[in-house]
Design a protein around this motif. Structure first.
Motif, PDB file in Angstrom:
ATOM      1  N   MET A 102       8.887  49.290  29.459  1.00 29.53           N
ATOM      2  CA  MET A 102       9.492  48.139  30.121  1.00 29.53           C
ATOM      3  C   MET A 102      10.733  48.599  30.883  1.00 29.53           C
ATOM      4  SD  MET A 102      10.778  44.543  28.657  1.00 29.53           S
ATOM      5  CE  MET A 102       9.405  43.446  28.821  1.00 29.53           C
ATOM      6  N   ILE A 103      10.686  48.464  32.203  1.00 27.21           N
ATOM      7  CA  ILE A 103      11.761  48.965  33.064  1.00 27.21           C
ATOM      8  C   ILE A 103      12.342  47.790  33.844  1.00 27.21           C
ATOM      9  CG2 ILE A 103      12.284  50.520  34.978  1.00 27.21           C
ATOM     10  CD1 ILE A 103       9.934  52.295  33.917  1.00 27.21           C
ATOM     11  N   ASN A 104      13.616  47.555  33.670  1.00 23.60           N
ATOM     12  CA  ASN A 104      14.270  46.367  34.250  1.00 23.60           C
ATOM     13  C   ASN A 104      13.449  45.098  33.985  1.00 23.60           C
ATOM     14  OD1 ASN A 104      16.337  47.959  35.060  1.00 23.60           O
ATOM     15  ND2 ASN A 104      16.174  47.549  37.253  1.00 23.60           N
ATOM     16  N   GLY A 105      12.973  44.970  32.748  1.00 21.00           N
ATOM     17  CA  GLY A 105      12.320  43.740  32.301  1.00 21.00           C
ATOM     18  C   GLY A 105      10.850  43.608  32.654  1.00 21.00           C
ATOM     19  N   ARG A 106      10.249  44.618  33.306  1.00 18.68           N
ATOM     20  CA  ARG A 106       8.828  44.517  33.652  1.00 18.68           C
ATOM     21  C   ARG A 106       8.106  45.793  33.234  1.00 18.68           C
ATOM     22  NH1 ARG A 106       9.426  42.492  39.802  1.00 18.68           N
ATOM     23  NH2 ARG A 106       7.382  41.552  39.651  1.00 18.68           N
ATOM     24  N   ASN A 107       6.851  45.635  32.836  1.00 22.58           N
ATOM     25  CA  ASN A 107       6.091  46.813  32.407  1.00 22.58           C
ATOM     26  C   ASN A 107       5.710  47.656  33.620  1.00 22.58           C
ATOM     27  OD1 ASN A 107       6.316  45.846  29.873  1.00 22.58           O
ATOM     28  ND2 ASN A 107       4.145  45.426  29.535  1.00 22.58           N
ATOM     29  N   ARG A 108       6.083  48.925  33.566  1.00 21.35           N
ATOM     30  CA  ARG A 108       5.860  49.828  34.691  1.00 21.35           C
ATOM     31  C   ARG A 108       5.555  51.229  34.159  1.00 21.35           C
ATOM     32  NH1 ARG A 108       5.271  45.842  37.070  1.00 21.35           N
ATOM     33  NH2 ARG A 108       6.532  44.930  38.708  1.00 21.35           N
TER      34      ARG A 108
END
Ligand code: SF4
Ligand code: F3S
Ligand code: FES
Length: 233
Positions: A65-71
């Motif tokens: 989770m990167i800056n709140g989104r799965n990436r």
């Protein structure tokens, strides 16, 4: 440029719970988050733990989770995120250490949908199982899955009920259900017609946003659920 990088850390041998640690990391705009994690591991704290293998968006091992989104950490760049970056493990899965989550349940669900070709006929020795371009096109989108888990781990239906088979397993079932050479679509649809199967999807679309391969996951789920309804008629 300096990046203010926060990482959600957890070491089961030292910590009672997860906590954020902060690092100031020198970076170029085209660096990927994976480059930043390497820098922290090599220059600040060798204990920092994360998975990665190919570093080029193919193996699916560094979803987080990167800056709140799965990436994927190896795909998303600093210039897409800004100077403040937070990195946490995939949500909804048990944390083993730092950014490493337990994927056993995820892969059990993947295996439960028979993600392999089942063909009853035996082609003559020197022949292939032929397929038209249109037949191959029918399931092309779902062949692109790299099993990173970003979709299932972003799904609120999965967070609410972790017995839900999840979008990744359905995508991989779709890949074979709509393959003209396969003979086990009925069995897969029976499995996915279970209470923890396709019906748990509430078309929330988080999975589509999370998928690093751009797969239209919601469409695949709707195609599988329509086929399951059709089969029961
Ligand atoms: Fe990852 Fe996309 Fe496959 Fe889900 S469908 S596991 S997000 S590649
Ligand atoms: Fe979940 Fe995606 Fe359905 S986020 S509810 S699997 S559309
Ligand atoms: Fe393989 Fe990122 S390291 S997908």
């Amino acid at each position: 440029m300096q990046i203010d990088l926060r990482i959600l850390r957890f070491d089961p041998e030292r910590d009672e719970k997860q906590h954020w640690e902060r690092y100031s990391v020198e970076s170029q705009p085209m660096d990927r988050v994976l480059d930043l994690l390497h820098r922290v591991k090599w220059e600040n704290d060798a204990r920092l733990t994360f998975r990665r293998s190919c570093a080029h968006g193919v193996c699916g091992s560094d979803a987080m989770m990167i800056n709140g989104r799965n990436r994927l950490a190896c795909k998303i760049r600093v210039d897409q995120l800004g100077r403040k970056i937070s990195v946490a493990p995939l949500p909804g899965l048990p944390v083993i250490k730092d950014l490493v989550v337990d994927m056993d349940g995820f892969f059990d669900k993947y295996r439960s949908v028979m993600p392999f070709l089942v063909a009853e006929d035996t082609p003559p020795d020197d022949a292939e199982r032929l397929q038209t371009q249109a037949e191959r096109e029918r399931y092309d989108d779902t062949t692109k899955c790299i099993l990173c888990g970003a979709c299932t781990s972003s799904c609120p239906s999965f967070w609410a009920q972790d017995s839900y088979v999840g979008p990744a397993a359905i995508v991989n079932a779709h890949r074979f259900i709509f393959d003209s050479r396969d003979d086990a679509a009925g069995e897969r649809l029976e499995i996915l017609a279970d209470k923890d199967g396709v019906w748990r999807c509430r078309t929330i679309f988080n999975c589509v946003d999370a998928c690093p391969r751009g797969i239209n996951i919601t469409r695949a789920i709707l195609e599988v659920s329509s086929a399951a309804v059709e089969r029961r008629r």
